[in-house]
Write an enzyme that holds these catalytic residues in place. Structure first.
Site, PDB file in Angstrom:
ATOM      1  N   GLU A 129       1.004  -1.540   0.013  1.00 31.97           N
ATOM      2  CA  GLU A 129       0.220  -0.336  -0.420  1.00 31.97           C
ATOM      3  C   GLU A 129       0.943   1.604   0.217  1.00 31.97           C
ATOM      4  O   GLU A 129       0.590   2.207  -1.104  1.00 31.97           O
ATOM      5  CB  GLU A 129      -0.775   0.080   0.772  1.00 31.97           C
ATOM      6  CG  GLU A 129      -1.748   1.031   1.321  1.00 31.97           C
ATOM      7  CD  GLU A 129      -2.866   1.317   2.442  1.00 31.97           C
ATOM      8  OE1 GLU A 129      -2.681   0.642   3.722  1.00 31.97           O
ATOM      9  OE2 GLU A 129      -3.732   2.357   2.318  1.00 31.97           O
ATOM     10  N   ASP A 167      -0.637  -4.395   3.236  1.00 32.58           N
ATOM     11  CA  ASP A 167      -1.456  -3.867   4.168  1.00 32.58           C
ATOM     12  C   ASP A 167      -0.977  -3.359   5.253  1.00 32.58           C
ATOM     13  O   ASP A 167      -1.417  -4.407   6.363  1.00 32.58           O
ATOM     14  CB  ASP A 167      -2.954  -3.668   3.992  1.00 32.58           C
ATOM     15  CG  ASP A 167      -3.285  -1.832   3.812  1.00 32.58           C
ATOM     16  OD1 ASP A 167      -4.343  -2.358   4.434  1.00 32.58           O
ATOM     17  OD2 ASP A 167      -2.774  -1.209   4.977  1.00 32.58           O
ATOM     18  N   ILE A 201      -0.263  -1.813   7.876  1.00 32.47           N
ATOM     19  CA  ILE A 201      -1.761  -1.238   8.780  1.00 32.47           C
ATOM     20  C   ILE A 201      -3.138  -1.062   8.211  1.00 32.47           C
ATOM     21  O   ILE A 201      -2.893   0.077   7.735  1.00 32.47           O
ATOM     22  CB  ILE A 201      -1.430   0.005   9.781  1.00 32.47           C
ATOM     23  CG1 ILE A 201      -0.240  -0.377  10.432  1.00 32.47           C
ATOM     24  CG2 ILE A 201      -2.485  -0.003  11.014  1.00 32.47           C
ATOM     25  CD1 ILE A 201       0.343   0.812  11.193  1.00 32.47           C
ATOM     26  N   ASP A 202      -4.289  -2.258   8.515  1.00 31.38           N
ATOM     27  CA  ASP A 202      -5.307  -1.790   7.996  1.00 31.38           C
ATOM     28  C   ASP A 202      -5.621  -1.516   9.112  1.00 31.38           C
ATOM     29  O   ASP A 202      -5.993  -1.664   9.829  1.00 31.38           O
ATOM     30  CB  ASP A 202      -5.462  -3.123   7.085  1.00 31.38           C
ATOM     31  CG  ASP A 202      -7.004  -2.679   6.376  1.00 31.38           C
ATOM     32  OD1 ASP A 202      -7.050  -2.170   5.659  1.00 31.38           O
ATOM     33  OD2 ASP A 202      -7.982  -3.660   6.433  1.00 31.38           O
ATOM     34  N   THR A 262      -5.744   1.876   9.832  1.00 35.51           N
ATOM     35  CA  THR A 262      -5.066   3.593   9.962  1.00 35.51           C
ATOM     36  C   THR A 262      -5.412   4.376  10.577  1.00 35.51           C
ATOM     37  O   THR A 262      -4.934   4.891  11.501  1.00 35.51           O
ATOM     38  CB  THR A 262      -3.765   4.120   8.738  1.00 35.51           C
ATOM     39  OG1 THR A 262      -3.350   3.655   8.063  1.00 35.51           O
ATOM     40  CG2 THR A 262      -2.611   5.080   9.715  1.00 35.51           C
ATOM     41  N   ASP A 267      -6.406  -4.191   1.000  1.00 34.87           N
ATOM     42  CA  ASP A 267      -7.286  -4.350   2.405  1.00 34.87           C
ATOM     43  C   ASP A 267      -7.745  -5.671   1.631  1.00 34.87           C
ATOM     44  O   ASP A 267      -8.123  -5.990   3.221  1.00 34.87           O
ATOM     45  CB  ASP A 267      -8.493  -3.053   2.057  1.00 34.87           C
ATOM     46  CG  ASP A 267      -7.909  -2.040   1.921  1.00 34.87           C
ATOM     47  OD1 ASP A 267      -8.170  -0.956   0.690  1.00 34.87           O
ATOM     48  OD2 ASP A 267      -6.801  -1.284   2.768  1.00 34.87           O
TER      49      ASP A 267
HETATM   50  O1  LIG Z   1      -6.145   1.931   6.689  1.00 36.65           O
HETATM   51  P1  LIG Z   1      -5.875   1.298   5.108  1.00 36.65           P
HETATM   52  O2  LIG Z   1      -4.989   0.421   5.175  1.00 36.65           O
HETATM   53  O3  LIG Z   1      -5.463   2.731   4.753  1.00 36.65           O
HETATM   54  O4  LIG Z   1      -7.342   0.952   4.733  1.00 36.65           O
HETATM   55  C1  LIG Z   1      -8.392   1.713   5.182  1.00 36.65           C
HETATM   56  C2  LIG Z   1      -8.423   2.611   3.672  1.00 36.65           C
HETATM   57  O5  LIG Z   1      -7.629   3.679   4.057  1.00 36.65           O
HETATM   58  C3  LIG Z   1     -10.160   3.080   4.601  1.00 36.65           C
HETATM   59  O6  LIG Z   1     -10.824   3.446   3.150  1.00 36.65           O
HETATM   60  C4  LIG Z   1     -11.498   1.909   4.955  1.00 36.65           C
HETATM   61  O7  LIG Z   1     -11.735   1.297   3.239  1.00 36.65           O
HETATM   62  C5  LIG Z   1     -10.628   0.993   5.832  1.00 36.65           C
HETATM   63  O8  LIG Z   1     -11.950  -0.453   5.546  1.00 36.65           O
HETATM   64  C6  LIG Z   1      -9.713  -0.035   4.832  1.00 36.65           C
HETATM   65  O9  LIG Z   1      -9.309  -0.449   6.256  1.00 36.65           O
HETATM   66 MG   LIG Z   2      -6.368  -0.852   4.552  1.00 41.35          MG
HETATM   67 MG   LIG Z   3      -3.016   0.447   5.247  1.00 44.54          MG
END
Ligand SMILES: O=P(O)(O)O[C@H]1[C@H](O)[C@@H](O)[C@@H](O)[C@@H](O)[C@@H]1O
Ligand SMILES: [Mg+2]
Ligand SMILES: [Mg+2]
Length: 287
Positions: A70, A90, A92-93, A95, A220
């Site tokens: 990512e 990813d 950190i999913d 963030t 994701d």
């Molecule tokens: O935390 P991320 O890796 O950026 O992923 C997020 C995404 O940015 C956000 O738009 C949502 O779709 C979240 O469900 C994701 O986990």
């Molecule tokens: Mg993510």
């Molecule tokens: Mg992320």
């Protein structure tokens, strides 16, 4: 080292678990936050550091393999899924959750060969939950087998979704009207944890009966898709076609009946494919 690692965990699990200590130690600390595609699309130094460490550790072991990360893509790296062995990461999913100390953050790694996912790992760091699946080998949570609920009746479903980083009128009105239509069916409930990967893993546990999302990225959901499939769930595109991790649209469900019903009810808003450069629509391919 996490409390859930065990002798059976392959090297990749150990990599993920080791990096989770980096995430957890930063979780309580002050974080410098940068914005990406919108005021709600955040990145921290920890996201970037975890991705760099994971990629260098895996590259060290498998120098010929390719990577889709990512934060590497956000930094301008070209995104292309080929037949080569590829790691989709990813770091950190969730963030936004990480920045706010909302306790649902995950490391998500999928591994593909010939564009087919061979295994997926989602480690929910604060919960200490390691979701894992290997093609044809079943899905597991901390070593225990996972099974989707098998629910066939939409009116008896808990549905998980996300309001992602989009803040434009078209995306927001589409997402909120989708939720309203589902609630009016009715469904038992709609939930959002703030991490697409952990959201989708709830379908594999049977704790939720469906997950849908428009606008997320391949990193994701690449890992959680195989985890749902190996738990006996169904994963497809929101238009009812075959799941395509680059399309930025997904439905994961307990059964085909529930997946089809959701596909009938929800609408998608236009967003670029992950592997499409400069497609010209509102939502960019990198956010
Ligand atoms: O935390 P991320 O890796 O950026 O992923 C997020 C995404 O940015 C956000 O738009 C949502 O779709 C979240 O469900 C994701 O986990
Ligand atoms: Mg993510
Ligand atoms: Mg992320």
């Amino acid at each position: 080292m996490s409390r859930t690692s065990g002798a059976h965990t392959p090297d990749t699990h150990l990599c993920v678990l080791l990096q989770s200590e980096v995430v957890l130690s930063a979780f309580q600390q002050h974080k410098e936050v940068k914005l990406k595609s919108s005021p709600a699309d955040l990145v921290t130094e920890t996201d970037q550091r975890v991705e760099k460490i994971l990629i260098s550790a895996i590259r060290n072991r498998y120098p010929q393999h390719r990577f889709i990360g990512e934060e590497s893509v956000a930094a301008g790296e070209h995104l292309e899924l080929t037949d080569s062995p590829t790691w989709i990461i990813d770091p950190i999913d969730g963030t936004v959750n990480f920045v706010h100390r909302f306790p649902f953050v995950a490391i998500s790694i999928a591994f593909t060969v010939n564009r087919q996912t061979q295994f997926g790992i989602v480690y929910s760091c604060v919960e200490d939950k390691l979701f894992y699946a290997q093609r044809g080998g079943g899905a597991f949570l901390n070593g225990e087998p996972l099974h989707a609920s098998g629910q066939q009746d939409i009116s008896r479903c808990v549905v998980v979704t996300e309001i992602g980083a989009e803040r434009d009128d078209v995306a927001l009105s589409t997402m909120t009207s989708n939720i309203r239509r589902l609630l009016q069916l009715p469904v038992h409930g709609v939930r959002a944890l703030g991490t697409a990967a952990v959201d989708m893993c709830q379908v594999a546990t049977g704790g939720a009966d469906a997950y849908y999302h428009i606008g997320m990225h391949c990193w994701d959901i690449a890992a959680s898709a195989i985890i749902v499939q190996e738990a006996g769930g169904v994963v497809m595109d929101t238009d009812g076609s075959e799941f395509d991790m680059m399309s930025r649209r997904v439905i994961a469900a307990s059964s085909a009946a529930v997946a089809d019903r959701i596909a009938q009810v929800i609408q998608a808003f236009p967003c670029c494919r992950d592997d499409e450069d400069n497609c010209g629509c509102g939502a960019t391919g990198v956010n």
